[in-house]
Enzyme design. Structure first.
Site, PDB file in Angstrom:
ATOM      1  N   GLU A 112       9.492   1.116  10.977  1.00 36.84           N
ATOM      2  CA  GLU A 112      10.559   2.107  10.849  1.00 36.84           C
ATOM      3  C   GLU A 112       9.859   3.449  10.967  1.00 36.84           C
ATOM      4  O   GLU A 112       9.196   3.911  10.043  1.00 36.84           O
ATOM      5  CB  GLU A 112      11.271   1.923   9.506  1.00 36.84           C
ATOM      6  CG  GLU A 112      12.610   2.628   9.452  1.00 36.84           C
ATOM      7  CD  GLU A 112      12.505   3.970   8.765  1.00 36.84           C
ATOM      8  OE1 GLU A 112      12.416   4.982   9.498  1.00 36.84           O
ATOM      9  OE2 GLU A 112      12.503   4.014   7.528  1.00 36.84           O
TER      10      GLU A 112
ATOM     11  N   CYS B 269      13.506  10.632   7.435  1.00 31.22           N
ATOM     12  CA  CYS B 269      13.418  10.256   8.854  1.00 31.22           C
ATOM     13  C   CYS B 269      14.779  10.252   9.530  1.00 31.22           C
ATOM     14  O   CYS B 269      14.862  10.260  10.754  1.00 31.22           O
ATOM     15  CB  CYS B 269      12.731   8.898   9.002  1.00 31.22           C
ATOM     16  SG  CYS B 269      13.395   7.676   7.895  1.00 31.22           S
TER      17      CYS B 269
ATOM     18  N   LYS C  97       0.868  -1.174   0.000  1.00 36.35           N
ATOM     19  CA  LYS C  97       0.000   0.000   0.000  1.00 36.35           C
ATOM     20  C   LYS C  97       0.912   1.232   0.000  1.00 36.35           C
ATOM     21  O   LYS C  97       1.463   1.607   1.024  1.00 36.35           O
ATOM     22  CB  LYS C  97      -0.928   0.042   1.220  1.00 36.35           C
ATOM     23  CG  LYS C  97      -1.994   1.148   1.063  1.00 36.35           C
ATOM     24  CD  LYS C  97      -2.570   1.666   2.345  1.00 36.35           C
ATOM     25  CE  LYS C  97      -1.800   2.808   2.944  1.00 36.35           C
ATOM     26  NZ  LYS C  97      -1.669   4.021   2.120  1.00 36.35           N
TER      27      LYS C  97
ATOM     28  N   GLU D  96       9.780  16.334  15.665  1.00 38.33           N
ATOM     29  CA  GLU D  96      10.440  16.193  14.366  1.00 38.33           C
ATOM     30  C   GLU D  96       9.807  17.196  13.398  1.00 38.33           C
ATOM     31  O   GLU D  96       8.601  17.168  13.171  1.00 38.33           O
ATOM     32  CB  GLU D  96      10.239  14.757  13.856  1.00 38.33           C
ATOM     33  CG  GLU D  96      11.003  14.450  12.595  1.00 38.33           C
ATOM     34  CD  GLU D  96      10.846  12.998  12.155  1.00 38.33           C
ATOM     35  OE1 GLU D  96      11.760  12.494  11.495  1.00 38.33           O
ATOM     36  OE2 GLU D  96       9.807  12.379  12.455  1.00 38.33           O
TER      37      GLU D  96
END
Length: 438
Positions: A209, A243, A131, A341
């Site tokens: 992750e 990331c 997906k 973040e």
């Protein structure tokens, strides 16, 4: 989706039975086709998510490298024979594919995040349902077209694109259907926690992750020019939307002013905001308006608490989702940009005094994906590398991702590792066979 999963499950039995050489050869052929189509695939990435074409070309090479790597690793799934305590029995250990793997990927690396997972899954003998992110489905479909051309059997690599509205429902089916044995997800920590809860109902194998909050520490002993070059690469790749991008810079007081000054000059000299298809562009747009608003919110919060804008600080004159690469000094740990973040082109710089203080600030986060530091002191390098609570450490290096190295984080940055010799283990079950009556 449930009907599709039944079909994939049926194909799975055939995939498991396929000969190792065949799986290896198909992955190898897929890799070759990706390499032959690298210009078209790169253009799709730039059109989908805006990253500069040069970065997109780099991603396609990185993406292809996982197919090549796992074509080779497929032949190294070793079992074991363990000495038994009794003379009349033998202990065998087999490794077998987990079954159907559902793969949910993000928009920032729409090609590489797929091959890093799918390469390992197919090498292990699993079938996959991908997906892709709602913003970037075309890269996944292009890889599917090349998989068909490579001769990968129908039903082995499957893509289920969907709208933003449908994404939660599709994700829920993939996480709850008993036919799915494994979930591999790359994305935000918040979404990862939702998927983990859903996967718990059928106790699926899970790889996650998730978000990072990477510290980049520059000690007084560092080579400042090298640290600035590493900082530029680590922070502003993909306009700060990775990331493992640095999210907060910690610079020791002895070289703080020198680092900030050189970093600002490098940003102004080397970074060019623009259309990803322009050759001189190094900074494309952010993915959407929400992303731009988050960067603005982080800057205004920092400035309201006493931070100074050294360069940048506002939306770019190009308009839309373009934002100026920004550097903030006089930043403290109380500011939003050092607690969340950002996922944008914002570099906040904090001043610290001692090594212990820097490590404490770096480890105060509830996530731990990547961490970076610059030092020329060998004893300090060992100490800090071992103390940083992250899954990956860059020592005097701002770009650390490679196919050979295990990618993943600790704490709330995830579970499991991708790439490297460890990546294939995420798609294998260990079966113990007791051979008795001998």
């Amino acid at each position: 989706a449930p009907g599709a999963l039944r079909a994939v499950g049926a194909v799975g039995s055939a995939a498991r039975a396929s000969a190792l050489q065949e799986r290896s050869a198909l992955l190898r052929r897929w890799y070759e086709l990706v390499m032959e189509s690298q210009d078209e695939l790169a253009r799709i990435i730039t059109a989908e998510n805006g990253k500069p074409l040069k970065e997109a070309q780099g991603e396609v090479l990185y993406s292809a490298s996982f197919l090549e790597w796992f074509a080779e690793e497929a032949r190294r799934v070793y079992g074991d024979i363990i000495p038994a305590s009794g003379k009349d029995r033998r202990i065998l250990v087999l490794k077998q594919p987990v079954g159907v793997a559902a793969v949910i990927t993000p928009w920032n690396f729409p090609s590489a995040m797929i091959t890093r997972k799918v390469g390992a899954a197919l090498a292990a003998g699993c079938t996959v349902v991908v997906k892709p992110a709602e913003d970037t489905p075309l890269s996944a479909l292009a890889l599917g077209e090349l998989a068909n051309q490579a001769g990968i059997p129908a039903g082995v690599y499957n893509v289920v694109p969907c709208s933003r509205q449908q994404a939660p429902a599709v994700g829920e089916v993939l996480c709850t259907d008993p036919l799915v044995a494994k979930i591999s997800f790359t994305g935000s920590t918040a979404t990862g926690k939702i998927l983990l809860k859903l996967a718990a109902g059928t106790v699926k194998r899970v790889s996650m992750e998730l978000g990072g909050h990477a510290p980049f520490i520059v000690f007084d002993s560092a080579n400042v020019d090298r640290a600035v070059a590493g900082a530029l690469a680590s922070k502003y790749r993909n306009s700060g939307q990775t990331c493992v991008c640095t999210n907060r810079f910690l610079v020791q007081k002895g070289i703080y002013d020198k680092f900030v000054e050189k970093f600002a000059k490098a940003i102004e000299r080397e970074l060019h905001v623009g259309n990803g298809f322009d050759a001189k562009t190094t900074q494309g747009p952010l993915i959407n308006e929400k992303a731009v608003e988050k960067v603005e919110r982080h800057i205004s919060d920092a400035v309201s608490q006493g931070a100074s804008i050294v360069t940048g600080g506002k939306r770019h004159s190009l308009g839309k989702n373009f934002f100026e690469p920004t550097l903030l000094s006089n930043v403290t740990t109380k500011m939003l940009c050092t607690q969340e973040e950002t996922f944008g082109p914002l570099a906040p710089v904090i001043k610290f005094e001692t090594e212990e203080e820097a490590v404490a600030i770096a480890n105060a986060a509830n996530v731990g994906l990547a961490g970076y530091f610059y030092s020329e002191d060998p004893a300090q390098i060992w100490r800090v590398a071992e103390q940083l609570e992250v899954g990956m450490v860059g020592v005097n290096e701002g770009i650390i991702s490679s196919v050979e190295s295990p990618f993943g984080g600790v704490k709330e940055s995830g579970l499991g590792r991708e790439g490297s010799k460890y990546g294939i283990d995420e798609y294998l079950e260990i079966k113990y066979v007791c051979f008795g009556g001998l």
